[in-house]
Structure formats: C-alpha cells, structure tokens
Write a protein that holds these residues in place. Structure first.
Motif, PDB file in Angstrom:
ATOM      1  N   THR A 192       4.586   1.952  -4.859  1.00 32.13           N
ATOM      2  CA  THR A 192       3.260   1.902  -6.220  1.00 32.13           C
ATOM      3  C   THR A 192       2.815   1.793  -7.065  1.00 32.13           C
ATOM      4  O   THR A 192       1.927   1.452  -7.757  1.00 32.13           O
ATOM      5  CB  THR A 192       2.783   3.474  -5.674  1.00 32.13           C
ATOM      6  OG1 THR A 192       3.227   4.029  -4.726  1.00 32.13           O
ATOM      7  CG2 THR A 192       1.486   4.081  -5.786  1.00 32.13           C
ATOM      8  N   ASP A 248      -4.853   7.126   0.630  1.00 27.11           N
ATOM      9  CA  ASP A 248      -3.831   7.205   1.359  1.00 27.11           C
ATOM     10  C   ASP A 248      -2.097   7.695   1.098  1.00 27.11           C
ATOM     11  O   ASP A 248      -1.942   8.172   2.100  1.00 27.11           O
ATOM     12  CB  ASP A 248      -3.535   5.491   2.043  1.00 27.11           C
ATOM     13  CG  ASP A 248      -5.125   5.416   2.492  1.00 27.11           C
ATOM     14  OD1 ASP A 248      -5.825   5.723   2.944  1.00 27.11           O
ATOM     15  OD2 ASP A 248      -5.201   3.905   2.698  1.00 27.11           O
ATOM     16  N   ILE A 249      -2.201   7.641  -0.314  1.00 23.25           N
ATOM     17  CA  ILE A 249      -1.126   8.421  -0.142  1.00 23.25           C
ATOM     18  C   ILE A 249      -1.208   9.840  -1.009  1.00 23.25           C
ATOM     19  O   ILE A 249      -0.570  10.292  -1.278  1.00 23.25           O
ATOM     20  CB  ILE A 249      -0.707   6.743  -1.697  1.00 23.25           C
ATOM     21  CG1 ILE A 249       0.440   7.373  -2.249  1.00 23.25           C
ATOM     22  CG2 ILE A 249      -1.377   7.953  -2.506  1.00 23.25           C
ATOM     23  CD1 ILE A 249       1.534   6.720  -3.429  1.00 23.25           C
ATOM     24  N   TYR A 321       4.342   4.871   5.002  1.00 24.01           N
ATOM     25  CA  TYR A 321       3.909   4.482   3.844  1.00 24.01           C
ATOM     26  C   TYR A 321       5.035   2.747   3.706  1.00 24.01           C
ATOM     27  O   TYR A 321       4.430   1.701   2.399  1.00 24.01           O
ATOM     28  CB  TYR A 321       3.196   4.913   2.435  1.00 24.01           C
ATOM     29  CG  TYR A 321       3.377   4.501   1.017  1.00 24.01           C
ATOM     30  CD1 TYR A 321       2.025   4.279   1.108  1.00 24.01           C
ATOM     31  CD2 TYR A 321       4.222   4.584   0.114  1.00 24.01           C
ATOM     32  CE1 TYR A 321       1.740   3.609  -0.187  1.00 24.01           C
ATOM     33  CE2 TYR A 321       3.726   3.719  -0.802  1.00 24.01           C
ATOM     34  CZ  TYR A 321       2.071   4.190  -1.402  1.00 24.01           C
ATOM     35  OH  TYR A 321       2.313   3.312  -2.079  1.00 24.01           O
ATOM     36  N   LYS A 333      -1.589  12.478   8.113  1.00 24.64           N
ATOM     37  CA  LYS A 333      -1.594  11.847   7.407  1.00 24.64           C
ATOM     38  C   LYS A 333      -2.302  11.554   6.017  1.00 24.64           C
ATOM     39  O   LYS A 333      -2.153  12.006   5.081  1.00 24.64           O
ATOM     40  CB  LYS A 333      -1.155   9.810   7.252  1.00 24.64           C
ATOM     41  CG  LYS A 333       0.203   9.524   8.075  1.00 24.64           C
ATOM     42  CD  LYS A 333       0.068   8.022   7.962  1.00 24.64           C
ATOM     43  CE  LYS A 333      -1.663   7.335   8.805  1.00 24.64           C
ATOM     44  NZ  LYS A 333      -1.736   5.904   8.780  1.00 24.64           N
TER      45      LYS A 333
END
Length: 442
Positions: A192, A248-249, A321, A333
């Motif tokens: 990330t 998304d994370i 991911y 997710k």
C-alpha cells in the motif's frame, strides 16, 4: 392422468408449505459524527465512543425499519401491524448512537402509536400530570404522543459486560497489537506504499503527521465517509481515485486489525451465535414467545459475524488485494457501512423440519454450502456449537454475575465511609474509657 398429476403436485405444495417462525436481526448504527479528530476537527462535536447519530443516520435507520415492516408485517404477516410486547425484543449496546438507531428503526417499523381513552369534561384531567398549569397540547387529539409516535422498550447492558453486541473483551487491544506484527499485515502494508505517498501529498501531510499504515489510513477514511454522509466538507485536493482506493482497502484493514486469525473470529462471533441458538431453540421448544429479536450494534460486531459465517475473512480479502490465486468462493470485500444488517430467518417445512436463511443487506447469503441459500437448523446449530469457545476465559473476564463493586461505588466514597466508621469506633472507645475512669474515681 394429467389431472391426477396436478392433484398430486397441489397436495405436495400444501403439505410442504414453508412457514416463517422467527427472525433475529442485527444492524450497525446509522451515520454518525466522525470518530477521529484528524481533519477540520470541530471541538464542539463529540468524538470517539461519544459520537452521536446524525440526521442522516436517523433517516437511514427509519428507512431500514420501514423495510423490515414491509417484509415481516405486510408481505409476510409474522408480526402484528401494531406493536405487541409479546412478539418483539429489542436490545442495543450502551452507546448513544446505537440507542438512537434503535429508536429511529422502530419508528419506521411501528409508525403508529396507541390512543388514550377518549375522556370528556372533568375526566380530561386524568391525562395530565398534577403540575399546576398543565394543559393538553393542541392538535394531539386522542393520540398518546404527538405525530402518532410509538415508544418501544430497548434493553441494554453495561458496556464492559456486553459480549454479544459490543463484543467487549479486555484482551482485545493485546490481540490487535499482535495482529500488527504478522507477516500478512506487513505484506499488505508494504503493498500500500504508493497509496500512502499519494494520500500524504494530496492532504499535504508532512513529518509525524504522514500516514504509513493502512489502519491509520482507515481512520482518515472514517472521517471522510462521515463527511460524505452528513454533507460536510471534504479535502479539496483529495482525488476521487485515491478515495476509491482507500474505500477498497478499508474492510481488509479492519479485518487484519481485529479478526485476522480463525481463533479471533471464533472468539468474537461466539456470544452472538450462542444468542441466536438460544433464541431459536427457545422458540422451537415453546419456552419463548418472541418472534423478532433486534440488536442495534457496531461495524466490528457485524464484521465478526460475517467472518464467523465464512462470508469473508482477512485472508481472502488480502489474497484479492495482493492479486494472489483466489480459492475463496465467498469473500465480502466492501466495508460494513452505516445501517448494514444481518438477518437470520427461522422457517419450518412440514416435511423436512426447521431451517435457516440469512440475509446481508437484504440479499440471501450462502450458508451450509457455497451455493445453497438455506441450511437445516440442526446443521447450522451444530456448526455454531463447534465454533463456540469460552469467551470469558479467552478474554480474561472474571466470572461475575453482578456489577463489580468498583463500578457501583467510587473508591473515595468507600474510603470515606471506612474512615467515618473508624472515627465512630474510636470516639465510642474514648467515651467508654472516660466513663470507666469517672466510675473508678468515685
């Protein structure tokens, strides 16, 4: 022959009718004020656990209550059209926003309250308190409260004793600390790095304020999502694609932080799953008459349950991911957003017996297989029982049934009481000694 077949099929449909028996629903509170103070923080707005439900959150829960009414009162008449205290039981964590959510939800589910007796003349005073000058509010008519409001009891427990709804666990912070040391956590964190760089540049964060951890990034995301829901300002230079990557994370970050291992998932899902079993067992054996249980809760509770139902996991989210080979058929997710909900429906089939279906945000989820949307109650019950752990022992909770004395009475009050008793005893002793000396001198 055709008529015989039609008769046989019709008879089979009659004999095999499915009947909805009971429902257990749990929802996350609606939109609230930001939990963290990390962007244009207003010092006058409560943060953290004190963060309140906002008007947007109230509306979300009200609409969810309307949806529940349509499903379980109008479309399928499981419950009475008006509130019946013998049919429903509502609980909430001992937090303002979940309590507010429960009340908002129930206003949607039961929009019309009761009427008072139609008193006339001097009997009208029976509807008023004894305070001098009390008058009947104009326009209220025979409704008990303005706008036909219906009040429904909501039950709650002291926060540190609420295991099913607030998943209170003294060892929780220690588990989080261990989770942040794992190989999987580091792998996701390293992957990330570019997102951190983009985020820091767009928000102009420098020095110690820079973000280099996805949990910290999720904390910013919490603020931004609250601002989006509540119509508050957003960072002017934060790009939409960056915010989308943070969205998304976010669920993965939460899973890695709180529920990274199968043991943690079992632990934190145990109290609520036990509650589901106890409630459905009680209804089936006739010891409970409640057809609907509602629980007003938090995102952490729902994520623990989704993981316990094998509908998501930290590992499956991380694999997606990190673009690894996906072996998981089911893997939610998306983050457990405001007003998300899980509903357990208990049915009975006159031939095959009781079974359960589970909805997440209104959609049926696979339970006993990767495809099937139904699960025999005995099978689901066995699965839940196999996952049960000793919650109190694992969390280091003392096995008490009463509120601890230190929670009931402040320490200074106990010390003051003891000092007063000692002074009284000493004074009484002095009086006895003086009387004895006086008697001896005589």
């Amino acid at each position: 022959m055709k008529q015989i077949l039609i008769l046989v099929f019709s008879l089979y449909e009659v004999l095999c009718q499915d009947k909805l028996l009971a429902v257990q629903a749990i929802w996350r509170h609606g939109a609230r004020n930001p939990y963290y103070c990390n962007f244009e923080c207003d010092p006058n707005v409560a943060k953290g656990d004190a963060a309140l439900l906002t008007p947007t959150g109230m509306r979300q829960q009200y609409v969810l209550g309307k949806w529940l009414r349509q499903r379980y009162i109008i479309d399928t008449p499981l419950l009475s059209p008006t509130f019946n205290e013998n049919e429903i039981y509502i609980e909430s964590s001992d937090v303002n926003r979940t309590l507010q959510s429960a009340y908002s939800n129930l206003q949607g589910m039961y929009p019309e309250g009761p009427n008072v007796p139609h008193f006339v003349d001097e009997n009208v005073s029976l509807l008023l308190p004894p305070n001098k000058g009390s008058v009947t509010p104009p326009g209220i008519g025979d409704y008990a409260l303005p706008n036909k409001i219906q009040l429904i009891p909501i039950h709650t427990k002291q926060k540190d004793m609420d295991y099913a709804i607030a998943i209170a666990c003294p060892k929780g912070p220690d588990m989080v600390a261990e989770n942040k040391k794992t190989k999987l956590y580091k792998e996701v964190n390293d992957a990330t790095a570019q997102l951190y760089k983009d985020f820091n540049e767009q928000l102009k964060l420098t020095g110690e304020k820079q973000v280099n951890d996805f949990v910290q990034l999720s904390n910013y995301r919490d603020t931004f999502i609250c601002n989006r829901y509540n119509g508050d300002p957003m960072p002017k230079d934060l790009k939409p694609e960056t915010l989308k990557q943070i969205d998304d994370i976010s669920n993965l970050a939460f899973s890695l932080e709180k529920f990274q291992t199968p043991e943690q998932v079992k632990l934190f899902s145990t109290p609520y799953f036990k509650q589901v079993i106890d409630h459905f067992d009680s209804f089936l054996n006739g010891t409970s008459h409640f057809k609907y249980y509602g629980s007003s809760s938090h995102d952490s509770t729902l994520l623990a349950l989704l993981s316990g139902l094998n509908l998501t996991s930290a590992q499956c989210q991380a694999d997606i991911y990190l673009n690894k080979t996906i072996t998981h058929k089911n893997c939610i997710k998306e983050y457990v957003e405001f007003a998300s909900n899980i509903i357990f429906e208990l049915y009975n089939n006159s031939i095959t017996g009781p079974y359960v279906k589970v909805l997440y945000n209104g959609e049926y989820m696979p339970l006993c297989s990767t495809e099937g949307k139904t699960c025999k109650y005995s099978t689901l019950r066995s699965t839940f029982m196999a996952q049960q752990v000793d919650y109190k022992a694992e969390c280091g909770i003392k096995n008490h049934d009463e509120i601890p004395i230190e929670k009931e009475t402040p320490g200074w009050a106990i010390a003051f009481f003891i000092i007063v008793i000692l002074l009284l005893v000493a004074g009484l002793g002095m009086v006895i000694i003086i009387k004895k000396k006086v008697a001896d001198s005589e």
